[in-house]
Motif scaffolding. Structure first.
Motif, mmCIF file in Angstrom:
data_model
loop_
_atom_site.group_PDB
_atom_site.id
_atom_site.type_symbol
_atom_site.label_atom_id
_atom_site.label_comp_id
_atom_site.label_asym_id
_atom_site.label_seq_id
_atom_site.Cartn_x
_atom_site.Cartn_y
_atom_site.Cartn_z
ATOM 1 N N UNK A 83 0.860 -1.182 0.000
ATOM 2 C CA UNK A 83 0.000 0.000 0.000
ATOM 3 C C UNK A 83 0.896 1.231 0.000
ATOM 4 N N UNK A 84 0.303 2.375 -0.266
ATOM 5 C CA UNK A 84 1.081 3.615 -0.278
ATOM 6 C C UNK A 84 0.927 4.364 1.040
ATOM 7 N N UNK A 85 1.933 5.129 1.366
ATOM 8 C CA UNK A 85 1.836 6.068 2.490
ATOM 9 C C UNK A 85 1.565 7.459 1.915
ATOM 10 N N UNK A 86 0.790 8.246 2.657
ATOM 11 C CA UNK A 86 0.366 9.576 2.200
ATOM 12 C C UNK A 86 0.829 10.665 3.168
ATOM 13 N N UNK A 87 0.589 11.890 2.776
ATOM 14 C CA UNK A 87 0.973 13.061 3.566
ATOM 15 C C UNK A 87 0.587 12.932 5.034
ATOM 16 N N UNK A 88 1.559 13.147 5.912
ATOM 17 C CA UNK A 88 1.273 13.213 7.337
ATOM 18 C C UNK A 88 1.075 11.877 8.031
ATOM 19 N N UNK A 89 1.065 10.771 7.282
ATOM 20 C CA UNK A 89 0.850 9.473 7.935
ATOM 21 C C UNK A 89 1.969 9.127 8.903
ATOM 22 N N UNK A 90 1.568 8.606 10.051
ATOM 23 C CA UNK A 90 2.535 8.057 10.988
ATOM 24 C C UNK A 90 2.672 6.566 10.698
ATOM 25 N N UNK A 91 3.868 6.050 10.921
ATOM 26 C CA UNK A 91 4.072 4.622 10.667
ATOM 27 C C UNK A 91 5.175 4.093 11.569
ATOM 28 N N UNK A 92 5.258 2.770 11.640
ATOM 29 C CA UNK A 92 6.306 2.108 12.409
ATOM 30 C C UNK A 92 7.240 1.406 11.439
ATOM 31 N N UNK A 93 8.521 1.602 11.632
ATOM 32 C CA UNK A 93 9.510 0.906 10.827
ATOM 33 C C UNK A 93 10.183 -0.109 11.738
ATOM 34 N N UNK A 94 9.983 -1.401 11.432
ATOM 35 C CA UNK A 94 10.439 -2.458 12.336
ATOM 36 C C UNK A 94 11.361 -3.422 11.608
ATOM 37 N N UNK A 95 12.237 -4.076 12.359
ATOM 38 C CA UNK A 95 13.148 -5.029 11.716
ATOM 39 C C UNK A 95 13.467 -6.206 12.622
ATOM 40 N N UNK A 96 13.848 -7.301 11.979
ATOM 41 C CA UNK A 96 14.498 -8.404 12.686
ATOM 42 C C UNK A 96 15.751 -8.757 11.891
ATOM 43 N N UNK A 97 16.661 -9.470 12.529
ATOM 44 C CA UNK A 97 17.980 -9.695 11.939
ATOM 45 C C UNK A 97 18.276 -11.187 11.890
ATOM 46 N N UNK A 98 18.862 -11.597 10.780
ATOM 47 C CA UNK A 98 19.228 -13.004 10.585
ATOM 48 C C UNK A 98 20.633 -13.028 9.996
ATOM 49 N N UNK A 99 21.442 -14.025 10.362
ATOM 50 C CA UNK A 99 22.775 -14.149 9.774
ATOM 51 C C UNK A 99 22.871 -15.439 8.980
ATOM 52 N N UNK A 100 23.365 -15.334 7.764
ATOM 53 C CA UNK A 100 23.596 -16.525 6.930
ATOM 54 C C UNK A 100 25.016 -16.442 6.425
ATOM 55 N N UNK A 101 25.935 -17.116 7.093
ATOM 56 C CA UNK A 101 27.349 -17.020 6.720
ATOM 57 C C UNK A 101 27.777 -15.563 6.790
ATOM 58 N N UNK A 102 28.376 -15.040 5.740
ATOM 59 C CA UNK A 102 28.870 -13.661 5.801
ATOM 60 C C UNK A 102 27.768 -12.622 5.595
ATOM 61 N N UNK A 103 26.546 -13.100 5.353
ATOM 62 C CA UNK A 103 25.457 -12.170 5.055
ATOM 63 C C UNK A 103 24.600 -11.879 6.281
#
Lengths: 133, 133, 133, 133
Positions: free
Chosen positions: B69-89
């Protein structure tokens, strides 16, 4: 350039696109590629802004991008694309090629066409691009 | 938020990030996500700029991003992450979630670590992040 | 903060705003300041995008900006403004203030109001902002 | 072009530089102008990045910019500059000129030279540019 492209554009890194590591920031490649798609459309006879004014909005749905090498200050490069249609999806295969001819970034950019905000089959747009498909 | 994230950040659309269709331009999501990764690193005790000064550069190798979906003017949002390691990546799974709790953009961002310009196994960085892996 | 501001916003440098000198690129201060004006307008009860949809476009005519000190990675800062009206011109006095309370960037931003593309006296907008003038 | 410029560059609006009003966002003119200064320096024989690596950083101290007309999607324009030196200050007079030959944006950009982080008289840089001063 081994591949068959249907459009290419000569460009050059601008210093404001570099980050503290002195390489082009990853988001700017999306800018390069968007500009290339829009120029391609304009050259094919239909500027994006006219599509927009006609109620058709091309919307990016998916980008798979690989960063192989970095671009640096002042580097000249070629931004090239080919176009494929899969049902309602228009897939741009886009490469950024450095002055030595190596692909430094490669992406698949999947677009769909919205008509008055709703997903369309993109038939009008496909007609416009049929000689490239 | 159904998923397990190890970091999240509250953000808000800024009007200069919008394009003529009045939605956030696709490249800006990469900016949101980069900022989130850097804040995550800073919070985990090691700012990106310090890594850089220590000769270690985290470089983005691949991004697979879906625009739902698109974000529009003034919208609040959450930017979230999780982390995984695969060898050197190091793979960051990153979502942008709107105020109604829907994932509007989702991406896999693959990074590798360069030590003095050469690919490393990223052991030092993995140590720093081990409680998140 | 010695001066009288009518609006202020807490912000933070994002690493993609830095250039190769590891300081915030000069153009990004205009982004910070635009975002602050738009937030100010939204808080005053009228988002810029609504003005635009109502046929009124605030257009920047002139910016005089002084860069006194630089902002660096991760710095928190305050973006503050006061508003003055001179005939058809709305002048935003805008400062960027670092965490130690020093003004690092200061600007006068002159805007005019276009109604359906033509210069207007901006009376409707002045009404909306009269408690700040 | 009535004025005497010592450098000019042909450029073109890219759609990602537009805002929701379908005109180029004010901050992007600073990008155009910075790119023009850097190209001018590179053409004069000394890329900014080399100056930086030699311990000399050109820093923007002040920009006075007037927005006279707007640039729109796909417009081609010329970015031109002349250079003046006032003591330690290097003043770039920069114009953006549209395809009809009208100046749409005009700016004075004041730079100073830092050597190892401290203000310098900029003598080395003045030597490099003496034929333009």
């Amino acid at each position: 350039m081994r591949k068959r492209y249907c459009y290419s554009l000569e460009m050059e890194v601008r210093d404001y696109e570099l980050d503290t590591e002195a390489i082009v920031n990853n988001a700017n490649y999306l800018h390069y590629m968007e500009h290339t798609r829009h120029k391609f459309c304009a050259d094919a006879g239909i500027p994006f802004i006219d599509l927009h004014n006609a109620g058709i909005d091309a919307v990016v749905r998916k980008i798979d991008i690989e960063y192989i090498e970095s671009l640096h200050s002042g580097e000249k490069f070629t931004s090239a694309l080919s176009l494929e249609r899969k049902g309602p999806r228009f897939i741009f295969h886009q490469d950024i090629i450095n002055a030595e001819g190596r692909i430094v970034t490669t992406a698949c950019v999947t677009c769909v066409m919205l008509r008055d905000g709703k997903l369309s089959r993109g038939e009008e747009v496909a007609q416009l691009f049929k000689r490239f498909l």
